[in-house]
Design an enzyme around this catalytic site. Structure first.
Site: not given
Length: 346
Positions: A235, A246
């Site tokens: 991300d 995650k």
């Protein structure tokens, strides 16, 4: 391949990923606030897809908007901030919004109708670019896998997390097309279960061999010699290579290091944050306690127990074997290499 979102008749149609795998449900968003709610509510998720969805939402905000001059500038800034506040960790969101702002600044003197058209066109450009980039990541990354590879992954970094094809699953897809994949080990990914709900569903649709694991089975599976590589998405990546992904990714990286298994991160250059030097600077989103206390409305624990629910963790660069991007494979030492790749990607 399934469409996550598409723009039609001044509305954005989004695939509600909360309904998968039980139902394939598309929802119609006619106002930017509805797109914001879809992103916050995880109907749309995955860093690349979040960015493109926000771009379409921002374009939608100008469909039918007739303001001009300073009022229009204020309106753009307000809409941009509305989307920027949805998911703080995914840097692709801010990258896409900056692309949209560049188009706005270059064309803000035009008529409302023409400005809206150009914003929509830029969102479409981002959508098409993302698919091309993911396919390139897949081609680059499959070179790292040999025949009969058994690959472990977490969360969903596939077509559902992007505009199509995927990052980590893009590598797996490209390898599978060459008959290199013997098995994909999909960690279920508590608390929202993106691995069991989304990754397994995607791979099942593509007829790629997949076995589902609870997250705490990963280490034992590695110890049995059943894992040849771990591949995850990202991300946000700092300029030293530290990677936010995650929650649970860090644990996999530690386990992979202990067992001598290569740990790869697959992500586009748009996931690199060129303003952040190391992972400690990356903001980590904390989500609702109900995500942990319940599953699909059923309470799993004492209803009022305190919950710590960070959506992401940071994997330090020394645990990462290589980073796979659309231009090639980035290897340690990451700091110097990432700077070079960043200049090439400008």
């Amino acid at each position: 391949m399934i469409r996550n979102l598409y723009y039609e008749e001044q509305a954005l149609m989004i695939l509600n990923q909360n309904c998968l795998p039980e139902e394939l449900v598309y929802e119609r968003c006619e106002r930017p606030e509805e797109v914001v709610a879809a992103i916050k509510g995880l109907k749309v998720r995955g860093a690349p897809l979040i960015g493109v969805t926000a771009a379409f939402g921002l374009a939608m905000a100008f469909s039918g908007y007739s303001g001009t001059g300073e009022a229009r500038d204020v309106y753009f800034s307000r809409m941009k901030e509305l989307f920027a506040a949805t998911r703080p960790t995914a840097v692709n969101l801010f990258w896409a919004l900056e692309r949209m702002e560049r188009v706005y600044r270059e064309n803000h003197h035009l008529s409302p109708e023409e400005l809206a058209r150009r914003l929509c066109q830029e969102a479409q450009n981002l959508y098409k670019e993302d698919i091309r980039v993911n396919e390139a990541i897949g081609e680059q990354g499959q070179e790292l896998l040999g025949e009969g590879s058994r690959v472990m992954t977490i969360c969903n970094a596939g077509a559902l997390a992007t505009c199509g094809y995927g990052t980590a699953l893009g590598v797996i897809r490209s390898a599978a097309r060459r008959n290199k994949i013997e098995m994909v080990w999909a960690c279920e990914t508590r608390p929202v279960l993106q691995g069991s709900r989304l990754t397994v569903w995607e791979l099942w649709q593509d007829k790629i061999p997949v076995t589902l694991l609870t997250d705490n089975m990963a280490g034992y599976t590695m110890s049995l010699g059943k894992v040849d590589a771990v591949i995850t998405g990202a991300d946000r990546i700092a300029t030293n290579g530290d990677t936010a992904n995650k929650i649970g990714t860090y644990s996999l990286a530690v386990l992979a290091k202990y067992h001598g298994i290569p740990f790869y991160v697959a992500a586009p250059l748009s996931t690199f944050d060129w303003n952040i030097k190391q992972g400690g600077e990356i903001p980590i989103e904390e989500r609702s306690a109900e995500e942990v206390r319940t599953i699909k409305g059923s309470c799993l624990t004492v209803p009022v127990v305190d919950v710590f629910n960070p959506a992401f963790d940071i994997t330090p660069e020394h645990l990462i074997t290589a980073i796979i991007c659309e231009k090639g494979i980035i290897r340690p030492p990451f700091g110097a290499a990432i700077k070079i790749w960043g200049r090439e990607g400008e």
